[in-house]
Design a protein around this motif. Structure first.
Motif, short mmCIF file in Angstrom:
data_model
loop_
_atom_site.label_atom_id
_atom_site.label_comp_id
_atom_site.label_asym_id
_atom_site.label_seq_id
_atom_site.Cartn_x
_atom_site.Cartn_y
_atom_site.Cartn_z
N THR A 304 0.83 -1.21 0.00
CA THR A 304 0.00 0.00 0.00
C THR A 304 0.86 1.26 0.00
N LEU A 305 1.99 1.23 0.71
CA LEU A 305 2.88 2.38 0.68
C LEU A 305 3.47 2.58 -0.72
N ALA A 306 3.83 1.48 -1.38
CA ALA A 306 4.36 1.56 -2.74
C ALA A 306 3.32 2.12 -3.71
N LEU A 307 2.06 1.76 -3.51
CA LEU A 307 1.00 2.31 -4.35
C LEU A 307 0.88 3.81 -4.17
N VAL A 308 0.98 4.26 -2.93
CA VAL A 308 0.90 5.70 -2.65
C VAL A 308 2.07 6.44 -3.31
N LEU A 309 3.27 5.86 -3.22
CA LEU A 309 4.47 6.54 -3.73
C LEU A 309 4.62 6.45 -5.24
N TRP A 310 4.32 5.30 -5.81
CA TRP A 310 4.61 5.09 -7.23
C TRP A 310 3.41 4.59 -8.03
N GLY A 311 2.21 4.69 -7.45
CA GLY A 311 1.02 4.12 -8.08
C GLY A 311 0.54 4.83 -9.33
N ALA A 312 1.16 5.94 -9.70
CA ALA A 312 0.79 6.63 -10.93
C ALA A 312 1.22 5.84 -12.16
N HIS A 313 2.18 4.93 -11.98
CA HIS A 313 2.66 4.09 -13.08
C HIS A 313 1.83 2.82 -13.16
N ILE A 314 1.35 2.48 -14.34
CA ILE A 314 0.40 1.38 -14.49
C ILE A 314 0.99 0.05 -14.04
N VAL A 315 2.23 -0.26 -14.48
CA VAL A 315 2.84 -1.54 -14.12
C VAL A 315 3.01 -1.65 -12.61
N VAL A 316 3.44 -0.56 -11.99
CA VAL A 316 3.60 -0.54 -10.54
C VAL A 316 2.26 -0.75 -9.84
N ALA A 317 1.23 -0.06 -10.34
CA ALA A 317 -0.09 -0.17 -9.72
C ALA A 317 -0.61 -1.61 -9.79
#
Length: 402
Positions: A304-317
């Motif tokens: 969830t922290l990674a989504l907050v920080l980098w979730g704008a990128h589709i692959v990351v999301a």
């Protein structure tokens, strides 16, 4: 019908026995009947998510009012959980489980035939009783079937029904509703409960009550430090999860800027990952419950922290939504197993506390998640999830190994 008690003598009913090298066919059949019951009950619980529009239109109520059928199920379940093991007294646990399935059948039929909102609500309340009673007994029954050292593995199979139902029920309900109407979709869940009841009758051994619980017995368990920590772990992790998971779609829409079909794909990935996490959680829980709890909470916090920080990128999301799903799949196995280790002598009573903890966490999570999204935007609920999951990791460090 043949009494199968003899197949489950000694090691299978003795919860202190060591885990057998391999389960017998009778054991597998019994555990799978419990999994079928969890699938039937949870399918009925989540079905209204795909039926709200036609249900509301047919009954002449708003969609918001129709949505309260879900609230009714959860609310009745929370209250019933505290009293379920008190009310059943010294009844045979097999008879109780079969009776709860029969109640689910009747409740789903009543909901399918309801001519007004109040009859629908009554039917859903009956389902809430069946759900809470089943989950309050589940850990104790599984432990008697497979042995205490394999409880995690057994619960992983039982809760696999939950993962499958949360994926299938809303979409299945919507499709059947469009084809045959919402009442047919509701009636289908009565059929699932009937199939589960048949499997219980054929496979479960006679399970005489080992103890009769009073409300004071249940509440007395809360004085134990291990039980307190186990309940707190459920409250922290599940409050965090339900605070954030409800708002995954707004996050993917507003932050990742996805359209409807890729969002549906991401949610499907979440669900598939949760099934895999379910299996992994069972193995980890039996090996070392403290490590299993730490891993579950740490993965959820990181995802969830990674989504907050980098979730704008589709692959990351997509990647971290699936990791979150994996962690969530572990939780329904790890958290009850963890709590049960605090009261191995009172598994039925602690099962009531487990159900209450989950229901309270769902309610609190919904409140705090709504506050977070209203005041801090789509990332607010996910930050709350990360913080509470990280707090659960710290809590796990206070627990003994084993």
């Amino acid at each position: 019908m043949t009494d199968t008690t003899s197949q489950f003598d000694s090691t299978l009913i003795d919860i202190d026995a060591a885990e057998p090298a391999a389960w017998s066919a009778a054991t597998w059949f019994a555990v799978l009947s419990m999994a079928a019951t969890s699938f039937a009950l949870v399918s009925a619980e989540f079905l209204p998510a795909g039926l709200l529009t036609p249900m509301a239109s047919d009954l002449g109520i708003s969609e918001g009012t129709a949505g309260q059928v879900v609230t009714a199920t959860a609310s009745v379940g929370a209250v019933t959980a505290l009293l379920s093991n008190v009310l059943i007294g010294r009844l045979n646990r097999k008879a109780v489980l079969v009776g709860l399935s029969a109640l689910a059948i009747g409740s789903n039929i009543l909901a399918a035939l309801a001519t007004d909102f109040w009859l629908l609500l009554l039917g859903r309340a009956g389902l809430g009783v069946a759900l809470s009673g089943f989950w309050a007994l589940s850990v104790a029954v599984v432990a008697r079937l497979v042995g205490a050292n394999a409880t995690g593995r057994g619960m992983a199979i039982v809760t696999l029904g939950v993962s499958l139902a949360t994926i299938a029920a809303p979409s299945m309900g919507a499709l059947i509703s469009d084809w045959l109407g919402w009442r047919s979709a509701m009636a289908m869940t009565a059929g699932l409960a009937a199939l589960a009841m048949l499997l219980q009758l054929l496979s479960l051994p006679t399970l005489p009550a080992s103890a009769s619980n009073s409300l004071s017995d249940v509440l007395r368990l809360t004085r134990r430090r291990a039980v307190q920590l186990g309940m707190l772990a459920i409250l922290l992790l599940m409050t965090g999860h339900f605070a954030g998971s409800v708002y995954v779609r707004p996050f993917l829409e507003q932050v990742t800027l996805l359209e409807t079909w890729p969002i549906a794909l991401a949610l499907l990935g979440f669900g598939i990952a949760s099934v895999i996490g379910n299996i992994a959680g069972g193995r980890m829980a039996d090996a070392d419950i403290r490590v299993a709890l730490m891993a579950t909470a740490a993965l959820m916090a990181f995802a969830t922290l990674a989504l907050v920080l980098w979730g704008a990128h589709i692959v990351v999301a997509f990647s971290f939504a699936m990791l979150w799903g994996f962690a969530f799949g572990m939780a329904p196995v790890v958290l009850p197993t963890n709590l049960s280790r605090g009261a191995p002598d009172a598994l039925e009573a602690v099962g009531s506390l487990m159900v209450v903890s989950f229901q309270v966490a769902i309610s609190i999570g919904a409140v705090f998640g709504g506050y977070a999204v209203d005041n801090y935007g789509a990332t607010g609920p996910l930050i709350l999830t990360a913080v509470l999951a990280a707090s659960t990791v710290a809590l796990a460090l206070l627990q003994p190994r084993g």
